[in-house]
Design a protein around this motif. Structure first.
Motif, PDB file in Angstrom:
ATOM      1  N   GLN A 223       0.838  -1.186   0.000  1.00 31.93           N
ATOM      2  CA  GLN A 223       0.000   0.000   0.000  1.00 31.93           C
ATOM      3  C   GLN A 223       0.874   1.236   0.000  1.00 31.93           C
ATOM      4  O   GLN A 223       1.778   1.387   0.821  1.00 31.93           O
ATOM      5  CB  GLN A 223      -0.928   0.031   1.205  1.00 31.93           C
ATOM      6  CG  GLN A 223      -1.866   1.239   1.177  1.00 31.93           C
ATOM      7  CD  GLN A 223      -3.041   1.090   2.121  1.00 31.93           C
ATOM      8  OE1 GLN A 223      -3.464  -0.030   2.410  1.00 31.93           O
ATOM      9  NE2 GLN A 223      -3.576   2.187   2.587  1.00 31.93           N
ATOM     10  N   GLY A 224       0.604   2.123  -0.964  1.00 32.12           N
ATOM     11  CA  GLY A 224       1.356   3.363  -1.048  1.00 32.12           C
ATOM     12  C   GLY A 224       1.046   4.295   0.108  1.00 32.12           C
ATOM     13  O   GLY A 224      -0.025   4.237   0.716  1.00 32.12           O
ATOM     14  N   GLY A 225       1.969   5.175   0.395  1.00 36.87           N
ATOM     15  CA  GLY A 225       1.804   6.108   1.500  1.00 36.87           C
ATOM     16  C   GLY A 225       0.806   7.217   1.183  1.00 36.87           C
ATOM     17  O   GLY A 225       0.540   7.534   0.017  1.00 36.87           O
ATOM     18  N   VAL A 226       0.288   7.827   2.228  1.00 37.75           N
ATOM     19  CA  VAL A 226      -0.644   8.938   2.085  1.00 37.75           C
ATOM     20  C   VAL A 226       0.124  10.195   1.684  1.00 37.75           C
ATOM     21  O   VAL A 226       1.207  10.475   2.194  1.00 37.75           O
ATOM     22  CB  VAL A 226      -1.390   9.178   3.408  1.00 37.75           C
ATOM     23  CG1 VAL A 226      -2.327  10.383   3.290  1.00 37.75           C
ATOM     24  CG2 VAL A 226      -2.171   7.940   3.806  1.00 37.75           C
ATOM     25  N   GLY A 227      -0.439  10.957   0.750  1.00 38.82           N
ATOM     26  CA  GLY A 227       0.185  12.209   0.356  1.00 38.82           C
ATOM     27  C   GLY A 227       0.098  13.260   1.446  1.00 38.82           C
ATOM     28  O   GLY A 227      -0.647  13.130   2.421  1.00 38.82           O
ATOM     29  N   SER A 228       0.862  14.330   1.285  1.00 38.04           N
ATOM     30  CA  SER A 228       0.899  15.398   2.279  1.00 38.04           C
ATOM     31  C   SER A 228      -0.485  15.966   2.536  1.00 38.04           C
ATOM     32  O   SER A 228      -1.249  16.233   1.608  1.00 38.04           O
ATOM     33  CB  SER A 228       1.799  16.540   1.799  1.00 38.04           C
ATOM     34  OG  SER A 228       3.146  16.150   1.769  1.00 38.04           O
ATOM     35  N   ALA A 229      -0.769  16.189   3.815  1.00 37.80           N
ATOM     36  CA  ALA A 229      -1.952  16.948   4.191  1.00 37.80           C
ATOM     37  C   ALA A 229      -1.565  18.407   4.338  1.00 37.80           C
ATOM     38  O   ALA A 229      -0.396  18.736   4.570  1.00 37.80           O
ATOM     39  CB  ALA A 229      -2.519  16.415   5.501  1.00 37.80           C
ATOM     40  N   SER A 230      -2.540  19.295   4.180  1.00 35.60           N
ATOM     41  CA  SER A 230      -2.254  20.720   4.246  1.00 35.60           C
ATOM     42  C   SER A 230      -3.118  21.391   5.297  1.00 35.60           C
ATOM     43  O   SER A 230      -4.337  21.245   5.301  1.00 35.60           O
ATOM     44  CB  SER A 230      -2.496  21.363   2.877  1.00 35.60           C
ATOM     45  OG  SER A 230      -2.155  22.719   2.893  1.00 35.60           O
ATOM     46  N   TYR A 231      -2.452  22.098   6.235  1.00 29.65           N
ATOM     47  CA  TYR A 231      -3.127  22.837   7.293  1.00 29.65           C
ATOM     48  C   TYR A 231      -2.582  24.272   7.296  1.00 29.65           C
ATOM     49  O   TYR A 231      -1.692  24.632   6.532  1.00 29.65           O
ATOM     50  CB  TYR A 231      -2.848  22.237   8.673  1.00 29.65           C
ATOM     51  CG  TYR A 231      -3.233  20.790   8.826  1.00 29.65           C
ATOM     52  CD1 TYR A 231      -4.466  20.450   9.356  1.00 29.65           C
ATOM     53  CD2 TYR A 231      -2.359  19.765   8.469  1.00 29.65           C
ATOM     54  CE1 TYR A 231      -4.820  19.125   9.541  1.00 29.65           C
ATOM     55  CE2 TYR A 231      -2.699  18.438   8.643  1.00 29.65           C
ATOM     56  CZ  TYR A 231      -3.927  18.127   9.175  1.00 29.65           C
ATOM     57  OH  TYR A 231      -4.272  16.811   9.350  1.00 29.65           O
ATOM     58  N   GLY A 232      -3.012  25.075   8.261  1.00 32.29           N
ATOM     59  CA  GLY A 232      -2.394  26.374   8.436  1.00 32.29           C
ATOM     60  C   GLY A 232      -3.369  27.454   8.820  1.00 32.29           C
ATOM     61  O   GLY A 232      -4.572  27.314   8.632  1.00 32.29           O
ATOM     62  N   PRO A 233      -2.893  28.584   9.346  1.00 32.44           N
ATOM     63  CA  PRO A 233      -3.751  29.705   9.692  1.00 32.44           C
ATOM     64  C   PRO A 233      -4.248  30.415   8.442  1.00 32.44           C
ATOM     65  O   PRO A 233      -3.748  30.211   7.345  1.00 32.44           O
ATOM     66  CB  PRO A 233      -2.836  30.606  10.523  1.00 32.44           C
ATOM     67  CG  PRO A 233      -1.463  30.300  10.016  1.00 32.44           C
ATOM     68  CD  PRO A 233      -1.482  28.829   9.703  1.00 32.44           C
ATOM     69  N   SER A 234      -5.240  31.296   8.626  1.00 36.56           N
ATOM     70  CA  SER A 234      -5.911  31.915   7.493  1.00 36.56           C
ATOM     71  C   SER A 234      -5.048  32.895   6.724  1.00 36.56           C
ATOM     72  O   SER A 234      -5.359  33.245   5.597  1.00 36.56           O
ATOM     73  CB  SER A 234      -7.169  32.639   7.983  1.00 36.56           C
ATOM     74  OG  SER A 234      -6.825  33.631   8.935  1.00 36.56           O
ATOM     75  N   ASN A 235      -3.959  33.361   7.268  1.00 39.77           N
ATOM     76  CA  ASN A 235      -3.139  34.346   6.560  1.00 39.77           C
ATOM     77  C   ASN A 235      -1.928  33.730   5.876  1.00 39.77           C
ATOM     78  O   ASN A 235      -0.986  34.423   5.506  1.00 39.77           O
ATOM     79  CB  ASN A 235      -2.662  35.423   7.535  1.00 39.77           C
ATOM     80  CG  ASN A 235      -1.827  34.839   8.679  1.00 39.77           C
ATOM     81  OD1 ASN A 235      -1.791  33.632   8.840  1.00 39.77           O
ATOM     82  ND2 ASN A 235      -1.189  35.716   9.455  1.00 39.77           N
ATOM     83  N   VAL A 236      -1.944  32.422   5.722  1.00 42.24           N
ATOM     84  CA  VAL A 236      -0.822  31.715   5.098  1.00 42.24           C
ATOM     85  C   VAL A 236      -1.307  31.067   3.812  1.00 42.24           C
ATOM     86  O   VAL A 236      -2.400  30.534   3.751  1.00 42.24           O
ATOM     87  CB  VAL A 236      -0.243  30.643   6.039  1.00 42.24           C
ATOM     88  CG1 VAL A 236       0.875  29.869   5.354  1.00 42.24           C
ATOM     89  CG2 VAL A 236       0.237  31.277   7.329  1.00 42.24           C
ATOM     90  N   SER A 237      -0.501  31.130   2.751  1.00 40.52           N
ATOM     91  CA  SER A 237      -0.881  30.481   1.500  1.00 40.52           C
ATOM     92  C   SER A 237      -1.048  28.982   1.720  1.00 40.52           C
ATOM     93  O   SER A 237      -0.315  28.365   2.497  1.00 40.52           O
ATOM     94  CB  SER A 237       0.181  30.731   0.424  1.00 40.52           C
ATOM     95  OG  SER A 237       0.218  32.075   0.070  1.00 40.52           O
ATOM     96  N   ALA A 238      -1.977  28.437   1.014  1.00 41.28           N
ATOM     97  CA  ALA A 238      -2.271  27.021   1.169  1.00 41.28           C
ATOM     98  C   ALA A 238      -1.460  26.184   0.199  1.00 41.28           C
ATOM     99  O   ALA A 238      -1.255  26.570  -0.941  1.00 41.28           O
ATOM    100  CB  ALA A 238      -3.754  26.777   0.937  1.00 41.28           C
TER     101      ALA A 238
END
Length: 881
Positions: A223-238
């Motif tokens: 089974q391949g690994g999970v790709g990056s998840a993306s989090y962060g505060p509202s003033n940071v580029s996603a």
């Protein structure tokens, strides 16, 4: 021996059981969720729940054993009769895949002692942007042992990549005392760290086993690994979610002598990374990872060779945010490499399954999300097998589900399923051979408007097409084609729902060997339309077309076709069902047995479920037998001539329009006096015609004895309106015949101990013509026929018995609720003369052939799920039925 297609091993009984019941799209999603949790949940560290920045190797290496145990509970829950009330989806391939995968329990298989286990876990990243460590595990010994290799790639930290995993197990034996040799591998790619759009790590499992003395078993999982998840505060580029890692599994088993070889390969693509934030800038979920499975088994002697190859594309990453804009990731593709088995006279069993990944989409929050598309899945002759003994090939495909959308976005498209399998055995000594092709379309994505000015539309289900063509000129031949189309998506907050998809199944089975048994089964189920959470009209169901053809030379024949039209979605105002269901069964050549076509559908407008079937008798030398069953609803009736000279044709229109009924009654004035269509007679209550049924019998002749031709209609209507004094009424219209024979007509109340309401026999076809031309029978008050739950359930049976090759009989009838004598210029005396009580009535009963005692269930029917479809309350604007 007599070839029995219905008792083959390897999950076939499970397949038939699953056909009996429905289970909804949410449950399919639950299965996919479990697959993710079973493998990824142990990888989450308990010490970093706040940042969620690192994923670790599993603390329970044998997670697969847990999955195997869980499968038993899944099957029991799925097959519970109460679960069928959801009526959302018929889907068999997911559970088949799990059932096959359930044999993988590394290190815990019953009777298997693992002599040497090599486990390697890559280190997890520990600092900013550090990658997880690779894991390469190798277990290899040339003599007398079973080996297991387990490789777990490390999880990336912060923006670090996951670690690659590769497990290899090679086992060989030449000793004289070893009963078995086996290799077992598990490989899990590391998950990528967050906020970097990194791809999950890839995973490879290679397992091979050989044994010159005993059996050989090779099993692998990756089974391949999970790709990056993306989090962060509202003033940071996603950052976008990362793509899921790819996976590849190869399993090879070889043995000699009379021993068996068993190979299983399962590969799952990694899930795409999700995106979760309150960002205003757009961001996307990651794509699902792809996968490939290859498996082969060779029994050089007369042992069994058994192979499972299962490939599952990873699901796309989801999007969740309070006000962001994004696109869910598309599902990853599955693929099969070599999936084959061979034996020198033993049993060969090969099953290959290819499942497209589901799209990722709207999860929660208030964003404008476009759902990811489910991956399509198509296979053509992907499984092969060679033996001079028993051979069975199974090929399964399933399209991935489309994902939900929201706001100003769009729902993801469902993947289609296509499976075509051909096998031709023209020489050798194969005792019996069978092939099965399965195809399942993905479910459409739902849509939630979330207050957007445009309501939006859920997506349609994915179409399903299966084609199976098998020839065994050295023995018995069994062929089955199954197609389960995808359901339409749900509309939420004013969004329109998605339509159910169409399904097509074609099965052809042939043998030129004198006396060989031949079985052909075609089974197609149209997808149900999506419902709505508002009061707008629901989406229509999908049409179904099933065909079965058996070609034989003096043997036993079973040619069976069943088509189940999809039902419009529930939750909103009832709509007519625009779907159709068409089933055609053929038999060519000489032999004995049965040819059966069955079609069924639910008319959402009046809440009525109907199932019809047409049965033909034994074949005759050089002739073709053909039966057809067809259902539509509130549409133009299909003409008998369209059945192309079928020996038995049963054509039903549910809830026919007033115009159609008025047209057929125009040439039947006596019958017309008992039907107040459209309330034309204002002094009488309006009638309601529930069904217009056309029946045709054409004899194919027989070498000896009496042939029995049978047409049957079963209708079930819930929540009958008992506030009026209507009766259940049937009017026969225009009977015609040729040749000689006799006819029996029966109407049975299934809700009252199978009470016969009508049981008329006609010793000549001339008498049958007279009784079924312009003639009406009152079956009694509807109130007396229903159960305490106000359910009306009746079966109409008609039989033709003849030894005359030129015989034919044709009639039609309308059935519904009416008041006798309520039609224009009706005669009260006429109504009285034809009133019929619940006691058995007999008209012009003459001496019938000895074969005239009918048996309604003339053969064990495959795929009885259509008869178990539960009904829902519907608005009835045209009458009681």
């Amino acid at each position: 021996m007599i070839f029995n297609f219905f008792h083959w091993p390897h999950h076939f009984a499970l397949r038939q059981l699953l056909i009996l019941y429905d289970y909804n799209t949410g449950f399919v999603k639950l299965l996919r969720l479990f697959l993710t949790l079973a493998w990824y949940a142990p990888r989450m560290t308990a010490g970093d729940t706040t940042s969620n920045r690192v994923r670790q190797a599993p603390s329970v290496p044998d997670s697969v054993a847990l999955m195997s145990s869980w499968i038993s509970g899944v099957i029991m829950y799925t097959c519970a009769p109460t679960f069928s009330s959801d009526r959302r989806r018929k889907n068999i391939s997911v559970l088949l895949m799990l059932a096959a995968a359930g044999i993988i329990a590394v290190g815990s298989q019953s009777g298997v002692t693992i002599a040497n286990t090599v486990t390697v876990s890559g280190a997890n990243g520990t600092g900013t942007n550090t990658a997880g460590g690779q894991a390469i595990a190798v277990a290899s010994t040339p003599t007398d042992a079973n080996h297991a290799a387990k490789a777990y790639g490390g999880g990336g930290y912060d923006a670090g990549a996951g670690g690659y995993a590769h497990a290899t197990a090679t086992d060989g034996s030449s000793g004289s005392f070893l009963p078995s040799a086996g290799s077992y591998t598990v490989s899990l790619g590391g998950s990528a760290g967050i906020d970097a759009s990194n791809t999950g790590a890839s995973a490879v499992s290679d397992s091979s086993a050989s044994n010159s003395v005993g059996k050989a078993t090779a099993t692998g999982y990756s089974q391949g690994g999970v790709g990056s998840a993306s989090y962060g505060p509202s003033n940071v580029s996603a950052a976008n979610g990362g793509k899921g890692g790819v996976s590849s599994t190869n399993a090879t088993a070889t043995t000699s002598g009379a021993n068996g070889a068993y190979a299983t390969a399962v590969a799952l693509g990694g899930a795409g990374g999700f995106f979760d934030s309150v960002f205003t800038p757009p961001a996307n979920g990651g794509l699902g990872g792809s996968s490939q499975a290859s498996a082969s088994a060779t029994a050089a002697g007369s042992g069994t060779a058994q192979v499972y190859g299962i490939s599952y594309g990873g699901s796309g990453g989801t999007f969740a945010g309070s006000n962001g804009n994004g696109v869910g990731g598309n599902g990853g593709s599955g693929s099969l490499g070599t999936v084959s088995a061979s034996s020198n006279g033993g049993h060969v069993f090969v099953e290959g399954a290819q499942i497209g990944g589901a799209g990722g989409g709207f999860s929660h929050g208030g964003g404008n999300v476009t759902g990811g598309n489910g991956a399509g899945s198509g296979l053509t002759n992907a499984v092969t097998g060679t033996t001079s003994g028993h051979s069975e090939l199974i090929q399964i495909t399933e399209g991935g589900a489309g994902a939900g959308g929201s706001g100003t976005g769009a729902a993801g498209a469902a993947g289609v399923g296509y499976s075509s399998l051909t096998s031709s055995i023209t020489s050798g000594a194969v005792s019996d051979a069978g092939i099965e092709a399965y195809a399942s379309g993905g479910a459409g994505g739902y849509f939630n408007t979330l207050g957007a000015s445009s309501p939006g539309t859920a997506s349609a289900g994915g179409a399903a097409t299966s084609i199976a063509n098998g020839t065994n000129n050295t023995g018995a031949s069994g062929v089955a084609a199954y197609s389960i189309a995808g359901v339409g998506g749900l509309g939420v907050n004013g969004a329109a729902s998605g339509a159910g998809a169409g399904a097509s199944a074609t099965a052809t089975s042939s043998s030129t060997l004198a006396g060989a048994a031949v079985t052909a089964i075609g089974y197609a189920v149209g997808g149900n339309g999506g419902g709505t959470a508002a009061t707008s009209s629901d989406a229509p169901g999908g049409s179904a077309n099933a065909q079965a053809t058996a070609n034989l030379n003096g043997g036993y024949v079973n040619s069976y076709a069943q088509a189940v039209g999809g039902t419009p979605g529930n939750g909103g105002v009832g709509v007519y069902n625009s779907a159709t269901a068409l089933a055609d069964a053929y038999a060519n050549g000489a032999g004995a047995g049965a040819i059966n076509a069955q079609a069924s559908m639910t008319d959402a407008y009046n809440g009525q479920s109907a199932s019809i079937q047409s049965n033909s008798p034994v074949t005759v030398s050089g002739a073709q037998l053909h039966t057809e069953s067809y259902i539509n609803s509130a549409q133009t009736p299909r003409a008998i001539s369209a059945a192309a000279g079928a020996n038995v044709a049963t054509l039903l229109t549910q809830d026919p329009t007033n115009a159609e009924v008025t047209s057929v009654l125009a040439t039947n004035p006596q019958a017309a006096q008992n039907w107040n269509i459209g309330g034309a007679n204002t002094s009488q209550p309006a009638s309601s015609v529930a069904d217009y049924n056309q029946i045709s019998f054409i004899s194919a002749g027989t070498s000896s004895g009496t042939s029995q031709y049978h047409s049957s209609l079963t209708i079930v209507t819930n929540n009958i309106n008992l506030s009026n004094s209507h009766d259940a009424v049937v009017s026969f219209l225009g009977g015609t015949s040729t040749g000689t024979g006799s006819v029996i007509i029966q109407v049975t109340n299934l809700e009252n101990n199978n009470t016969l309401l009508l049981n008329n026999g006609y010793g000549t076809l001339a008498l049958a013509d007279a009784a079924t031309s312009n003639n009406t029978f009152d079956l009694g008050s509807i109130a007396s026929l229903v159960t305490s739950s106000n359910t009306l359930s009746l079966r109409f049976d008609m039989y033709l018995f003849t030894t005359d090759a030129t015989a034919g009989f044709q009639t039609s009838y309308i059935f519904g609720s009416s008041v006798m004598g309520s039609g224009p210029a009706a005669s009260p005396l006429l109504a009285m003369n034809f009133r019929h009580s619940v006691t058995t009535r007999s008209m012009a009963l003459a001496a019938l052939p000895t074969a005239a005692t009918p048996e309604p269930a003339t053969l064990v029917l495959l795929a009885l799920g259509a008869l178990g479809m539960l009904l829902k309350p519907r608005r009835k604007s045209r009458g009681a039925c």
